[in-house]
Motif scaffolding. Structure first.
Motif, PDB file in Angstrom:
ATOM      1  N   MET A   1       0.768  -1.133  -0.051  1.00 20.11           N
ATOM      2  CA  MET A   1       0.083  -0.013  -0.265  1.00 20.11           C
ATOM      3  C   MET A   1       1.051   1.164  -0.168  1.00 20.11           C
ATOM      4  O   MET A   1       1.943   1.330   0.844  1.00 20.11           O
ATOM      5  N   GLN A   2       0.428   2.149  -0.810  1.00 23.54           N
ATOM      6  CA  GLN A   2       1.224   3.505  -0.975  1.00 23.54           C
ATOM      7  C   GLN A   2       0.518   4.554   0.120  1.00 23.54           C
ATOM      8  O   GLN A   2      -0.758   4.525   0.355  1.00 23.54           O
ATOM      9  N   ALA A   3       1.287   5.537   0.479  1.00 21.96           N
ATOM     10  CA  ALA A   3       0.641   6.558   1.519  1.00 21.96           C
ATOM     11  C   ALA A   3       1.246   7.905   1.118  1.00 21.96           C
ATOM     12  O   ALA A   3       2.293   7.861   0.479  1.00 21.96           O
ATOM     13  N   ILE A   4       0.633   9.107   1.678  1.00 21.69           N
ATOM     14  CA  ILE A   4       1.017  10.366   1.466  1.00 21.69           C
ATOM     15  C   ILE A   4       0.796  10.786   2.861  1.00 21.69           C
ATOM     16  O   ILE A   4      -0.197  10.679   3.577  1.00 21.69           O
ATOM     17  N   SER A   5       1.915  11.754   3.328  1.00 21.94           N
ATOM     18  CA  SER A   5       1.447  12.426   4.583  1.00 21.94           C
ATOM     19  C   SER A   5       1.076  13.712   4.200  1.00 21.94           C
ATOM     20  O   SER A   5       1.806  14.513   3.344  1.00 21.94           O
ATOM     21  N   VAL A   6       0.179  14.435   5.093  1.00 29.53           N
ATOM     22  CA  VAL A   6      -0.625  15.578   4.608  1.00 29.53           C
ATOM     23  C   VAL A   6      -0.637  16.247   5.878  1.00 29.53           C
ATOM     24  O   VAL A   6      -1.087  15.948   6.760  1.00 29.53           O
ATOM     25  N   ARG A   7      -0.291  17.585   5.943  1.00 26.60           N
ATOM     26  CA  ARG A   7      -0.223  18.420   7.084  1.00 26.60           C
ATOM     27  C   ARG A   7      -1.982  18.682   7.405  1.00 26.60           C
ATOM     28  O   ARG A   7      -2.480  18.763   6.399  1.00 26.60           O
ATOM     29  N   GLN A   8      -2.026  18.829   8.593  1.00 25.24           N
ATOM     30  CA  GLN A   8      -3.386  19.268   9.290  1.00 25.24           C
ATOM     31  C   GLN A   8      -3.516  20.876   8.818  1.00 25.24           C
ATOM     32  O   GLN A   8      -2.410  21.638   9.029  1.00 25.24           O
ATOM     33  N   PRO A   9      -4.436  21.486   8.548  1.00 30.43           N
ATOM     34  CA  PRO A   9      -6.055  20.881   8.562  1.00 30.43           C
ATOM     35  C   PRO A   9      -6.383  19.949   7.212  1.00 30.43           C
ATOM     36  O   PRO A   9      -7.356  19.518   7.127  1.00 30.43           O
ATOM     37  N   TYR A  10      -5.457  19.967   5.964  1.00 30.81           N
ATOM     38  CA  TYR A  10      -5.566  19.293   5.006  1.00 30.81           C
ATOM     39  C   TYR A  10      -5.841  17.824   5.142  1.00 30.81           C
ATOM     40  O   TYR A  10      -6.790  17.508   4.382  1.00 30.81           O
ATOM     41  N   ALA A  11      -5.274  17.311   5.758  1.00 29.27           N
ATOM     42  CA  ALA A  11      -5.607  15.798   5.970  1.00 29.27           C
ATOM     43  C   ALA A  11      -6.958  15.503   6.579  1.00 29.27           C
ATOM     44  O   ALA A  11      -7.551  14.710   6.230  1.00 29.27           O
ATOM     45  N   TRP A  12      -7.461  16.351   7.660  1.00 30.30           N
ATOM     46  CA  TRP A  12      -8.832  16.057   8.108  1.00 30.30           C
ATOM     47  C   TRP A  12      -9.736  16.593   7.151  1.00 30.30           C
ATOM     48  O   TRP A  12     -10.655  15.866   6.958  1.00 30.30           O
ATOM     49  N   ALA A  13      -9.552  17.633   5.996  1.00 28.74           N
ATOM     50  CA  ALA A  13     -10.418  17.950   5.202  1.00 28.74           C
ATOM     51  C   ALA A  13     -10.464  16.760   4.125  1.00 28.74           C
ATOM     52  O   ALA A  13     -11.627  16.454   3.417  1.00 28.74           O
ATOM     53  N   VAL A  14      -9.611  16.262   3.964  1.00 29.80           N
ATOM     54  CA  VAL A  14      -9.536  14.983   2.908  1.00 29.80           C
ATOM     55  C   VAL A  14     -10.409  13.714   3.372  1.00 29.80           C
ATOM     56  O   VAL A  14     -11.373  13.171   2.739  1.00 29.80           O
ATOM     57  N   ALA A  15      -9.987  13.562   4.876  1.00 28.62           N
ATOM     58  CA  ALA A  15     -10.536  12.161   5.535  1.00 28.62           C
ATOM     59  C   ALA A  15     -12.081  12.588   5.656  1.00 28.62           C
ATOM     60  O   ALA A  15     -12.825  11.680   5.629  1.00 28.62           O
ATOM     61  N   ARG A  16     -12.711  13.630   5.814  1.00 26.73           N
ATOM     62  CA  ARG A  16     -13.961  14.125   6.213  1.00 26.73           C
ATOM     63  C   ARG A  16     -14.668  14.312   4.742  1.00 26.73           C
ATOM     64  O   ARG A  16     -15.959  14.605   4.754  1.00 26.73           O
ATOM     65  N   GLY A  17     -14.090  14.203   3.833  1.00 27.59           N
ATOM     66  CA  GLY A  17     -14.497  14.535   2.409  1.00 27.59           C
ATOM     67  C   GLY A  17     -14.939  15.713   1.842  1.00 27.59           C
ATOM     68  O   GLY A  17     -15.356  16.076   0.779  1.00 27.59           O
ATOM     69  N   HIS A  18     -14.336  16.989   2.317  1.00 30.93           N
ATOM     70  CA  HIS A  18     -14.247  18.376   1.986  1.00 30.93           C
ATOM     71  C   HIS A  18     -13.497  18.497   0.906  1.00 30.93           C
ATOM     72  O   HIS A  18     -13.539  19.390  -0.031  1.00 30.93           O
ATOM     73  N   ARG A  19     -12.321  17.930   0.756  1.00 27.73           N
ATOM     74  CA  ARG A  19     -11.200  18.093  -0.109  1.00 27.73           C
ATOM     75  C   ARG A  19     -10.797  16.834  -0.982  1.00 27.73           C
ATOM     76  O   ARG A  19     -10.471  15.863  -0.465  1.00 27.73           O
ATOM     77  N   ARG A  20     -11.088  16.961  -2.195  1.00 26.91           N
ATOM     78  CA  ARG A  20     -10.841  15.775  -3.119  1.00 26.91           C
ATOM     79  C   ARG A  20      -9.609  15.675  -3.833  1.00 26.91           C
ATOM     80  O   ARG A  20      -9.416  15.203  -5.014  1.00 26.91           O
ATOM     81  N   LEU A  21      -8.616  16.327  -3.356  1.00 28.43           N
ATOM     82  CA  LEU A  21      -7.048  16.376  -4.043  1.00 28.43           C
ATOM     83  C   LEU A  21      -6.120  16.499  -2.892  1.00 28.43           C
ATOM     84  O   LEU A  21      -6.267  16.999  -1.744  1.00 28.43           O
ATOM     85  N   SER A  22      -4.857  16.305  -3.408  1.00 29.98           N
ATOM     86  CA  SER A  22      -3.739  16.796  -2.500  1.00 29.98           C
ATOM     87  C   SER A  22      -2.749  17.442  -3.527  1.00 29.98           C
ATOM     88  O   SER A  22      -2.471  16.995  -4.581  1.00 29.98           O
ATOM     89  N   ASN A  23      -2.406  18.555  -3.073  1.00 30.22           N
ATOM     90  CA  ASN A  23      -1.329  19.244  -3.791  1.00 30.22           C
ATOM     91  C   ASN A  23       0.001  18.773  -3.341  1.00 30.22           C
ATOM     92  O   ASN A  23       0.499  18.523  -2.375  1.00 30.22           O
ATOM     93  N   GLN A  24       0.592  18.434  -4.673  1.00 28.09           N
ATOM     94  CA  GLN A  24       2.041  17.848  -4.600  1.00 28.09           C
ATOM     95  C   GLN A  24       3.030  18.488  -5.562  1.00 28.09           C
ATOM     96  O   GLN A  24       2.386  18.933  -6.657  1.00 28.09           O
ATOM     97  N   SER A  25       4.262  18.733  -5.113  1.00 25.25           N
ATOM     98  CA  SER A  25       5.135  19.432  -5.944  1.00 25.25           C
ATOM     99  C   SER A  25       5.693  18.496  -7.336  1.00 25.25           C
ATOM    100  O   SER A  25       6.109  19.164  -8.173  1.00 25.25           O
ATOM    101  N   GLU A  26       5.401  17.228  -7.103  1.00 22.00           N
ATOM    102  CA  GLU A  26       5.813  16.241  -8.245  1.00 22.00           C
ATOM    103  C   GLU A  26       4.580  15.462  -8.657  1.00 22.00           C
ATOM    104  O   GLU A  26       3.566  15.200  -7.904  1.00 22.00           O
TER     105      GLU A  26
END
Length: 147
Positions: A1-26
Protein backbone atom coordinates in the motif's frame (compact mmCIF):
# COMPACT_ATOMS: atom_id res chain seq x y z
CA UNK A 1 0.00 0.00 0.00
CA UNK A 2 1.23 3.49 -0.86
CA UNK A 3 0.72 6.55 1.36
CA UNK A 4 1.14 10.31 1.53
CA UNK A 5 1.65 12.44 4.61
CA UNK A 6 -0.49 15.56 4.57
CA UNK A 7 -0.34 18.44 7.04
CA UNK A 8 -3.38 19.34 9.09
CA UNK A 9 -5.95 20.80 8.54
CA UNK A 10 -5.73 19.44 4.99
CA UNK A 11 -5.48 15.78 6.02
CA UNK A 12 -8.66 16.24 8.08
CA UNK A 13 -10.39 17.91 5.10
CA UNK A 14 -9.51 14.93 2.89
CA UNK A 15 -10.62 12.37 5.49
CA UNK A 16 -13.94 14.14 6.09
CA UNK A 17 -14.69 14.41 2.36
CA UNK A 18 -14.32 18.18 1.98
CA UNK A 19 -11.17 18.08 -0.11
CA UNK A 20 -10.82 15.68 -3.05
CA UNK A 21 -7.21 16.38 -3.91
CA UNK A 22 -3.74 16.70 -2.49
CA UNK A 23 -1.39 19.39 -3.74
CA UNK A 24 2.02 17.89 -4.50
CA UNK A 25 5.18 19.36 -5.98
CA UNK A 26 5.71 16.32 -8.23
CA UNK A 27 3.42 14.19 -10.38
CA UNK A 28 3.12 10.43 -9.99
CA UNK A 29 2.24 7.62 -12.34
CA UNK A 30 0.80 5.63 -9.43
CA UNK A 31 -2.96 5.01 -9.42
CA UNK A 32 -4.72 3.00 -6.78
CA UNK A 33 -5.29 2.76 -3.04
CA UNK A 34 -3.60 5.48 -1.04
CA UNK A 35 -3.34 5.78 2.74
CA UNK A 36 -3.83 9.34 4.01
CA UNK A 37 -1.42 9.99 6.88
CA UNK A 38 -1.73 13.11 9.03
CA UNK A 39 1.76 14.57 9.29
CA UNK A 40 3.32 15.71 12.54
CA UNK A 41 3.19 19.33 11.40
CA UNK A 42 0.23 21.68 11.20
CA UNK A 43 -0.07 24.40 8.58
CA UNK A 44 -1.15 27.02 11.12
CA UNK A 45 -1.69 29.70 8.46
CA UNK A 46 -4.28 27.48 6.77
CA UNK A 47 -6.40 26.77 9.85
CA UNK A 48 -8.11 30.16 9.54
CA UNK A 49 -8.68 30.12 5.78
CA UNK A 50 -12.33 30.63 4.77
CA UNK A 51 -12.51 27.28 2.92
CA UNK A 52 -11.13 25.44 5.96
CA UNK A 53 -13.52 27.22 8.34
CA UNK A 54 -16.44 26.62 5.95
CA UNK A 55 -15.61 22.90 5.93
CA UNK A 56 -16.08 22.88 9.71
CA UNK A 57 -12.45 22.45 10.83
CA UNK A 58 -12.56 21.05 14.34
CA UNK A 59 -9.21 20.46 16.06
CA UNK A 60 -10.98 18.20 18.59
CA UNK A 61 -12.13 15.78 15.84
CA UNK A 62 -10.18 12.51 16.20
CA UNK A 63 -9.22 12.78 12.50
CA UNK A 64 -7.55 16.13 13.23
CA UNK A 65 -4.80 14.25 15.04
CA UNK A 66 -1.11 14.35 14.14
CA UNK A 67 1.20 11.47 13.25
CA UNK A 68 -1.43 8.90 12.34
CA UNK A 69 -3.13 7.10 9.47
CA UNK A 70 -6.63 8.60 9.21
CA UNK A 71 -8.16 7.58 5.86
CA UNK A 72 -7.85 5.53 2.70
CA UNK A 73 -8.64 6.90 -0.76
CA UNK A 74 -8.26 5.97 -4.41
CA UNK A 75 -5.75 8.09 -6.32
CA UNK A 76 -7.45 8.27 -9.71
CA UNK A 77 -5.69 11.04 -11.64
CA UNK A 78 -3.10 13.80 -11.46
CA UNK A 79 -3.69 17.29 -12.87
CA UNK A 80 -0.62 19.32 -13.85
CA UNK A 81 -2.10 22.50 -12.35
CA UNK A 82 -1.80 24.33 -15.67
CA UNK A 83 -3.95 27.17 -17.01
CA UNK A 84 -6.89 24.89 -17.87
CA UNK A 85 -7.02 23.37 -14.37
CA UNK A 86 -10.51 23.22 -12.91
CA UNK A 87 -9.69 21.41 -9.67
CA UNK A 88 -11.41 23.99 -7.45
CA UNK A 89 -10.63 26.15 -4.47
CA UNK A 90 -8.42 23.59 -2.70
CA UNK A 91 -6.00 23.41 -5.65
CA UNK A 92 -2.80 25.44 -5.45
CA UNK A 93 -1.72 27.01 -8.70
CA UNK A 94 1.57 25.65 -10.03
CA UNK A 95 1.36 22.36 -8.12
CA UNK A 96 0.21 18.91 -9.20
CA UNK A 97 -3.25 18.00 -7.96
CA UNK A 98 -3.52 14.35 -6.99
CA UNK A 99 -7.24 13.59 -7.36
CA UNK A 100 -8.74 11.44 -4.64
CA UNK A 101 -11.98 9.44 -4.88
CA UNK A 102 -13.81 6.97 -2.63
CA UNK A 103 -12.34 8.44 0.56
CA UNK A 104 -12.95 6.19 3.56
CA UNK A 105 -12.08 7.69 6.96
CA UNK A 106 -10.75 5.26 9.53
CA UNK A 107 -12.93 4.82 12.61
CA UNK A 108 -9.98 5.79 14.75
CA UNK A 109 -6.51 7.11 13.91
CA UNK A 110 -3.67 4.61 13.84
CA UNK A 111 -0.46 6.14 15.17
CA UNK A 112 2.29 5.74 12.59
CA UNK A 113 5.43 7.40 11.31
CA UNK A 114 5.06 9.02 7.92
CA UNK A 115 7.27 10.82 5.45
CA UNK A 116 6.80 14.21 3.82
CA UNK A 117 7.46 14.68 0.14
CA UNK A 118 5.45 12.34 -2.05
CA UNK A 119 4.60 8.68 -1.96
CA UNK A 120 5.97 6.25 0.57
CA UNK A 121 5.36 2.56 1.13
CA UNK A 122 3.33 1.53 4.17
CA UNK A 123 4.83 -1.09 6.47
CA UNK A 124 3.00 -4.44 6.12
CA UNK A 125 1.84 -4.36 9.77
CA UNK A 126 0.22 -0.92 9.30
CA UNK A 127 -1.39 -1.98 6.01
CA UNK A 128 -2.84 -5.06 7.71
CA UNK A 129 -4.21 -2.97 10.60
CA UNK A 130 -5.81 -0.49 8.19
CA UNK A 131 -7.35 -3.25 6.06
CA UNK A 132 -8.71 -5.04 9.14
CA UNK A 133 -10.26 -1.80 10.42
CA UNK A 134 -11.95 -1.16 7.07
CA UNK A 135 -13.45 -4.65 7.15
CA UNK A 136 -14.73 -4.44 10.76
CA UNK A 137 -18.45 -3.81 11.11
CA UNK A 138 -19.15 -0.57 12.98
CA UNK A 139 -19.68 -0.93 16.71
CA UNK A 140 -23.10 -0.22 18.24
CA UNK A 141 -21.85 3.18 19.44
CA UNK A 142 -20.60 4.09 15.94
CA UNK A 143 -23.97 3.07 14.41
CA UNK A 144 -25.81 5.29 16.89
CA UNK A 145 -23.53 8.25 16.17
CA UNK A 146 -23.97 8.02 12.40
CA UNK A 147 -27.77 7.58 12.30
Amino acid sequence: MQAISVRQPYAWAVARGHRRLSNQSEPTSYRGTLLIHAAMRVDLDSCGLPRVRAAGWDPSDPLATLGAAIAVAELTDVCDGGPSCACGEWARQGEHHWRLEDVRPLRRPIVALGRQGGLWTVQPSLAAEVEAMLLEPPSHRERVLTT
